[in-house]
Write a protein that holds these residues in place. Structure first.
Motif, PDB file in Angstrom:
ATOM      1  N   LYS A  18       0.856  -1.253  -0.098  1.00 54.85           N
ATOM      2  CA  LYS A  18       0.096  -0.009  -0.073  1.00 54.85           C
ATOM      3  C   LYS A  18       0.812   1.338  -0.065  1.00 54.85           C
ATOM      4  CE  LYS A  18      -4.363  -1.850   2.314  1.00 54.85           C
ATOM      5  NZ  LYS A  18      -4.958  -1.948   3.432  1.00 54.85           N
ATOM      6  N   VAL A  19       1.874   1.197   0.909  1.00 55.14           N
ATOM      7  CA  VAL A  19       2.927   2.382   1.048  1.00 55.14           C
ATOM      8  C   VAL A  19       3.462   2.719  -0.282  1.00 55.14           C
ATOM      9  CG1 VAL A  19       4.879   3.347   2.229  1.00 55.14           C
ATOM     10  CG2 VAL A  19       2.861   2.401   3.312  1.00 55.14           C
ATOM     11  N   SER A  20       3.898   1.411  -1.063  1.00 54.80           N
ATOM     12  CA  SER A  20       4.526   1.513  -2.317  1.00 54.80           C
ATOM     13  C   SER A  20       3.680   2.122  -3.336  1.00 54.80           C
ATOM     14  CB  SER A  20       5.235   0.184  -2.603  1.00 54.80           C
ATOM     15  OG  SER A  20       5.960  -0.294  -2.090  1.00 54.80           O
ATOM     16  N   LEU A  85       1.441  10.727   1.966  1.00 55.37           N
ATOM     17  CA  LEU A  85       1.202   9.451   2.419  1.00 55.37           C
ATOM     18  C   LEU A  85       0.600   9.730   3.959  1.00 55.37           C
ATOM     19  CD1 LEU A  85       3.320   8.938   0.262  1.00 55.37           C
ATOM     20  CD2 LEU A  85       4.065   7.169   1.777  1.00 55.37           C
ATOM     21  N   PRO A  86      -0.140   8.538   4.356  1.00 56.35           N
ATOM     22  CA  PRO A  86      -0.821   8.849   5.643  1.00 56.35           C
ATOM     23  C   PRO A  86       0.120   8.293   6.763  1.00 56.35           C
ATOM     24  CG  PRO A  86      -1.318   6.835   4.432  1.00 56.35           C
ATOM     25  CD  PRO A  86      -0.760   7.690   3.537  1.00 56.35           C
ATOM     26  N   THR A  87      -0.026   8.914   8.089  1.00 56.86           N
ATOM     27  CA  THR A  87       0.357   8.592   9.036  1.00 56.86           C
ATOM     28  C   THR A  87       0.192   7.257   9.582  1.00 56.86           C
ATOM     29  OG1 THR A  87       0.623  11.004  10.038  1.00 56.86           O
ATOM     30  CG2 THR A  87       1.011   9.070  11.443  1.00 56.86           C
ATOM     31  N   ARG A  88       1.159   6.304   9.949  1.00 49.56           N
ATOM     32  CA  ARG A  88       1.093   4.935  10.119  1.00 49.56           C
ATOM     33  C   ARG A  88       0.447   4.751  11.546  1.00 49.56           C
ATOM     34  NH1 ARG A  88       3.870   0.715  12.770  1.00 49.56           N
ATOM     35  NH2 ARG A  88       3.518  -1.565  11.553  1.00 49.56           N
ATOM     36  N   LYS A  89      -0.474   3.879  11.436  1.00 53.18           N
ATOM     37  CA  LYS A  89      -1.160   3.751  12.688  1.00 53.18           C
ATOM     38  C   LYS A  89      -0.310   2.484  13.296  1.00 53.18           C
ATOM     39  CE  LYS A  89      -5.430   5.468  10.926  1.00 53.18           C
ATOM     40  NZ  LYS A  89      -6.561   4.869  10.147  1.00 53.18           N
TER      41      LYS A  89
END
Length: 100
Positions: A18-20, A85-89
């Motif tokens: 997803k991050v890629s 990019l969203p902050t990682r939960k």
């Protein structure tokens, strides 16, 4: 119930994917905003044009160093590039040991 090692690895693999994808989309969007081709970005970042395409399509992972080079090729900071990019939960799987 605690997640198994297999489940944790599968979740991590999906998170990387997803991050890629998100990073690739961010790079492509910024490149197109600047009306640059992949070859032009590659030249400015001193990377192979095929690599830029692979990263934009999330077919290759990018190192921090190469992400920094791509950001520089786009005339922006790495922070600006990854800002979408969203902050990682963070999920706590088990509590870390207490320090003495």
């Amino acid at each position: 119930m605690a997640a198994s090692d297999k489940e944790i690895k599968a979740a991590a693999k999906e998170e990387v994917r997803k991050v890629s994808v998100l990073l690739g989309k961010a790079i492509r969007a910024r490149r197109l905003e600047k009306e640059m081709t992949q070859a032009e970005l590659a030249a400015y970042a001193e990377l192979d044009p095929n690599f830029i395409g692979f990263v934009e399509r999330a077919e290759r992972r990018v190192t921090l160093y190469n992400a920094w080079r791509i950001a520089g090729g786009l005339s922006m900071s790495l922070a600006e590039l990854v800002e979408p990019l969203p902050t990682r939960k963070v999920r706590v799987i088990k509590k870390p040991p207490k320090r003495s």
